[in-house]
Design an enzyme around this catalytic site. Sequence first.
Site, PDB file in Angstrom:
ATOM      1  CG  HIS A 146      -0.574   0.233   2.630  1.00 40.90           C
ATOM      2  ND1 HIS A 146      -0.506  -0.933   3.333  1.00 40.90           N
ATOM      3  CD2 HIS A 146      -0.203   1.426   3.105  1.00 40.90           C
ATOM      4  CE1 HIS A 146       0.407  -0.229   4.574  1.00 40.90           C
ATOM      5  NE2 HIS A 146       0.416   1.126   4.269  1.00 40.90           N
ATOM      6  CG  ASP A 196       0.069  -4.034   2.434  1.00 37.98           C
ATOM      7  OD1 ASP A 196       0.039  -3.465   1.329  1.00 37.98           O
ATOM      8  OD2 ASP A 196      -0.288  -3.414   3.704  1.00 37.98           O
ATOM      9  N   GLY A 216       3.659   6.644   8.203  1.00 42.83           N
ATOM     10  CA  GLY A 216       4.849   6.646   7.566  1.00 42.83           C
ATOM     11  C   GLY A 216       5.811   5.472   7.997  1.00 42.83           C
ATOM     12  CG  ASN A 217       6.587   3.931  11.989  1.00 43.85           C
ATOM     13  OD1 ASN A 217       6.308   4.671  12.500  1.00 43.85           O
ATOM     14  ND2 ASN A 217       8.099   3.494  12.101  1.00 43.85           N
ATOM     15  CB  SER A 218       3.327   1.615   6.025  1.00 42.26           C
ATOM     16  OG  SER A 218       1.898   1.576   6.651  1.00 42.26           O
ATOM     17  CB  ILE A 258      -5.553 -28.890  -1.817  1.00 46.57           C
ATOM     18  CG1 ILE A 258      -6.279 -28.180  -0.902  1.00 46.57           C
ATOM     19  CG2 ILE A 258      -4.021 -28.858  -1.718  1.00 46.57           C
ATOM     20  CD1 ILE A 258      -6.157 -28.809   0.525  1.00 46.57           C
ATOM     21  N   GLY A 259      -7.944 -27.023  -3.773  1.00 45.50           N
ATOM     22  CA  GLY A 259      -9.468 -27.152  -4.476  1.00 45.50           C
ATOM     23  C   GLY A 259     -10.238 -27.506  -3.291  1.00 45.50           C
TER      24      GLY A 259
END
Length: 456
Positions: free
Chosen positions: A99, A129, A201-203, A261-262
């Site tokens: 993001h 993310d 801002g730490n993201s 694996i469905g």
Amino acid sequence: MRIARLLVCLWISAIGLGLQGLAPAGAQGAAPSSAGPGLGLGNGFADLSTRLQPAVVAIRAKRSLVGAPRDAVHAAAGGSSSGSGFVIDPRGVIVTNNHVIEGNDRFEIILVDGTVLPATLVGRDSETDLAVLRATGAQRLASVPWGNSDSARVGDWAIAIGSPFGLGNSLSVGVISARNRDLQAGRYDDFLQTDAAINRGNSGGPLFNARGEVIGVNTAIVSPGGTQGGSVGIGFAVPSNLARKIVADILQSGSVQRGWIGLRARLLTPEEGGTGQNGVVVADVAANSPAAKAGLRMGDRILKWAGQPVTDPRALARFVAAAPAGAKVKLEGFRGRQAIFANLTVGRAPSEARAPTAQASPTVSVLGLVLRSAAPSDRPKLPPEVRVVVSALDPFGPGKDQVRPGDGLLEVQGRAIASPQEARAALQAAARKRDAVVIRLFRDGKPIYRALRPTR
């Protein structure tokens, strides 16, 4: 890293925690934490900070205006975002949050000494993310090692470094305050929770253990103040053991390869003797899938995957996603009162097995819905005004019994939707304010209305 994933991007409500204002920390292994290697008690964390700071970077991501001249004025008008990241390879490989860079096409990293370096996008994964950049024309950079997030214990030291509010590298210290947090942001949710101060801002910045090893990628915070709020001591990080695999896949192929694996699973109900620790029930098996070929049926109870306990559907989803295509895995469980086991060969999700093309439509995930842009092949069933299509959904999410794959998404709370990104923003904004989000769908030749009730 895909049934569906609620991206932890922008500011979203704290799902499943009974809190409000869950937000990303930005858009803008582990060892016991007692005295040991990397932690100098005599001078606090100063020595550790000196060693780690050079490997943590600030990131500026900018979006160019299509067709505009390449000059400073038009570049500034294109928009930008900022966040943090960290170097894992001296040759300039940098990890951050998706993001932080999503929707942008020009990137710069700023080292602790102020040096600015251009960077290119290697790849990204919206489900977890995470994104990977590579600094171009760079000298060898200081780097930090991955740690083992599975060894991180509640109460262990947690050290966050990043660029809160664009102030440049800042260090904060706390502890791991919880593990395995499910924010209902997607089927791979398994966040580490920390009280180390994390702000906008730490993201994308690193969460270290006391040895200076990265045990998490700081991604989200709870902040009652919304977009203007700050740290209240509840932050979340993607565990390093998950991030490390995602990053390795991106570096190898530019995308994430996940097993399939469905099989769809659910928790046992209390009436069935469910305790949250005794396995999951098979709710559906796709025809000709690895699960079907292994003999699994609806109603089977799965207790173990390759010897590891399966405690809930998320745990099973993570096991499957982490397994490479072709891996042979033994599942153990019960069919009624009879013990069973199944030897299956992990496949690759059909959507990932197709070779990507230049016309491939990227997807976004929100409120348990996976959304993509309408394609020419949709037109026989969907009119031109339908611009967004539901390609998949979380069978346990808000869309259960309300939305179907193939539905066209026309409106969110009366607002016309023109793109998956616009749909995600509208759904997230509505979910923060409402107990039920009204959407207008196109299905079977006519528009219909449905209500999504976000879990809180």
